[in-house]
Design an enzyme around this catalytic site. Sequence first.
Site, PDB file in Angstrom:
ATOM      1  N   CYS A 225       0.808  -1.227   0.000  1.00  0.00           N
ATOM      2  CA  CYS A 225       0.000   0.000   0.000  1.00  0.00           C
ATOM      3  C   CYS A 225       0.842   1.279   0.000  1.00  0.00           C
ATOM      4  CB  CYS A 225      -0.930   0.006   1.204  1.00  0.00           C
ATOM      5  SG  CYS A 225      -2.140  -1.338   1.183  1.00  0.00           S
ATOM      6  N   HIS A 304      12.570   0.433   5.390  1.00  0.00           N
ATOM      7  CA  HIS A 304      12.276  -0.977   5.087  1.00  0.00           C
ATOM      8  C   HIS A 304      12.730  -1.851   6.253  1.00  0.00           C
ATOM      9  CE1 HIS A 304      11.439  -4.529   2.825  1.00  0.00           C
ATOM     10  NE2 HIS A 304      11.334  -3.906   1.676  1.00  0.00           N
ATOM     11  N   HIS A 388      -1.122  19.786   7.116  1.00  0.00           N
ATOM     12  CA  HIS A 388      -2.059  18.733   6.709  1.00  0.00           C
ATOM     13  C   HIS A 388      -1.370  17.368   6.790  1.00  0.00           C
ATOM     14  CE1 HIS A 388      -4.576  21.994   5.223  1.00  0.00           C
ATOM     15  NE2 HIS A 388      -3.539  22.427   4.528  1.00  0.00           N
ATOM     16  N   HIS A 392      -2.274   6.903   5.369  1.00  0.00           N
ATOM     17  CA  HIS A 392      -2.857   5.825   4.565  1.00  0.00           C
ATOM     18  C   HIS A 392      -4.104   5.264   5.232  1.00  0.00           C
ATOM     19  CE1 HIS A 392      -3.544   2.151   2.467  1.00  0.00           C
ATOM     20  NE2 HIS A 392      -3.062   1.389   3.429  1.00  0.00           N
ATOM     21  N   HIS A 421     -14.142   6.041   4.910  1.00  0.00           N
ATOM     22  CA  HIS A 421     -15.598   5.906   4.959  1.00  0.00           C
ATOM     23  C   HIS A 421     -16.210   5.913   3.561  1.00  0.00           C
ATOM     24  CE1 HIS A 421     -19.781   7.409   5.414  1.00  0.00           C
ATOM     25  NE2 HIS A 421     -19.775   6.685   6.518  1.00  0.00           N
ATOM     26  N   ASN A 425     -10.426   1.118   1.725  1.00  0.00           N
ATOM     27  CA  ASN A 425      -8.971   1.062   1.561  1.00  0.00           C
ATOM     28  C   ASN A 425      -8.668   0.820   0.081  1.00  0.00           C
ATOM     29  OD1 ASN A 425      -6.259   0.483   1.479  1.00  0.00           O
ATOM     30  ND2 ASN A 425      -6.294  -1.054   3.098  1.00  0.00           N
TER      31      ASN A 425
END
EC number: 2.3.1.-
Length: 497
Positions: A225, A304, A388, A392, A421, A425
């Site tokens: 993702c 990572h 802001h 994710h 909402h 995802n």
Amino acid sequence: MSPPKMPDLSTSTKHKYVKLGYQYLVNNFLTLLLIPILAYTALELFRMGPEEILNHLNSLNFNLLHILCSSFLIIFVSTVYFMSKPRTIYLVDYSCFKPPVTCRVPFATFMEHSRLNLIDSPKSVEFQMRILERSGLGEETCLPPAIHYIPPTPTMDAARSEAELVIFTAMDDLFKKTGLKPKDIDILIVNCSLFSPTPSLSAMIINKYKLRSNIKSLNLSGMGCSASLISVDVARDLLQVHPNSNAVIVSTEIITPNYYQGKERAMLLPNCLFRMGAAAILLSNRRSDRWRAKYKLCHLVRTHRGAEDKSYYCVYEQEDDESHVGINLNKDLMAIAGEALKSNITTIGPLVLPASEQLLFLTSLIGRKIFNAKWKPYIPDFKMAFEHFCIHAGGRAVIDELQKSLQLSAEHVEASRMTLHRFGNTSSSSLWYELSYIEAKGKMKRGDRVWQIAFGSGFKCNSAVWKSNRTIKTPTEGPWSDCIDRYPVFIPEVVKL
């Protein structure tokens, strides 16, 4: 009568102003130091008068050779500096795919399909219902047409059809927004983790839009993702060595071939959260694009944790006992994500935090190392570095954990919660739906800084910092155009189904 309580200094007005004064003093230390020096210098020059100043200059005995050498040195140093300076990367514009209403999956539809598809496993159906009740998803999220069949029909043709729908729609909208012509694309990067056909998705785009034969194209798969920010990093590196160029990034996840049809609970969880989505982003290093670009890239940090087995296996594609392929989400996922986030913010913190926060963090670190290891570590206030936040939208638990860890307000995570909402995802493209939400609310002002944070399998935590080039007008089109007036909405802890 009980004695009066001591005031809570952490919330008192005096403490607030003391902290503001400290922050102003430390963050503007050099400015405050230079002001008296410049004032003293100006007073001295005023006292000396023009004749005395000229006499001092004449006494220095400048000759032509000194002037030429000094000029050459200044020109040489300036040339080396500007040639070695990295090219500025601009985000000209981006577009997010808006699913058709025919793909909508209300809770009732999702649960009915689950009962029919898992008719011999009521416990699995009940588990999905409990997850959906607490997921934070709404009634308008969408799944591809193949998943609407009973049972689902995840064929290769259906997967390609979904890819063409989401990618081409996003690309067409990007061309319309920017005026970019397909043959003007210099670099094309596509990221899709779980659907990697041959020919690749990047080749599919090249064929559709008849792109140039010398285009530099890449197709990233299996990156999870957070792959969109990996694509941005790759594009940034390519744009550093190819002057006067642009790059188009397409971020998506194709749901059709990856909808799990087994009974394992850990592998059923993605079915409840993942939904259709895609984004197309135009980056450029051209100076001429500076004036129309929305943002410029300031920092990008990739972390990572794949060297650790528990991190590597926490999001793992595998077969269950009945040979159904799916994604297994480990119960330790949130703890591993927290460790990855800690590593990432340790790297990005010195790049973005003001001096006052860095000094407090350093003092806390030294105190814990030297005096008392039980001291509570100081958590930097990242709200001082960014206006802001685009976290994710991987799930309610992910947003809750980051809000708590970074001490953010409900307003700071509003874009993430509302994206989850409305769209669910959408994997790597979710960051761009969140950025679009902020713009649709008219909150993006000139000079505002945006922090995008994403997690991915492997395990990875990647983050990017963008700075707004201008105040962005509320868009009349886009994924939020027909519903932004309804948001934000109240999302209960549990939605009883």
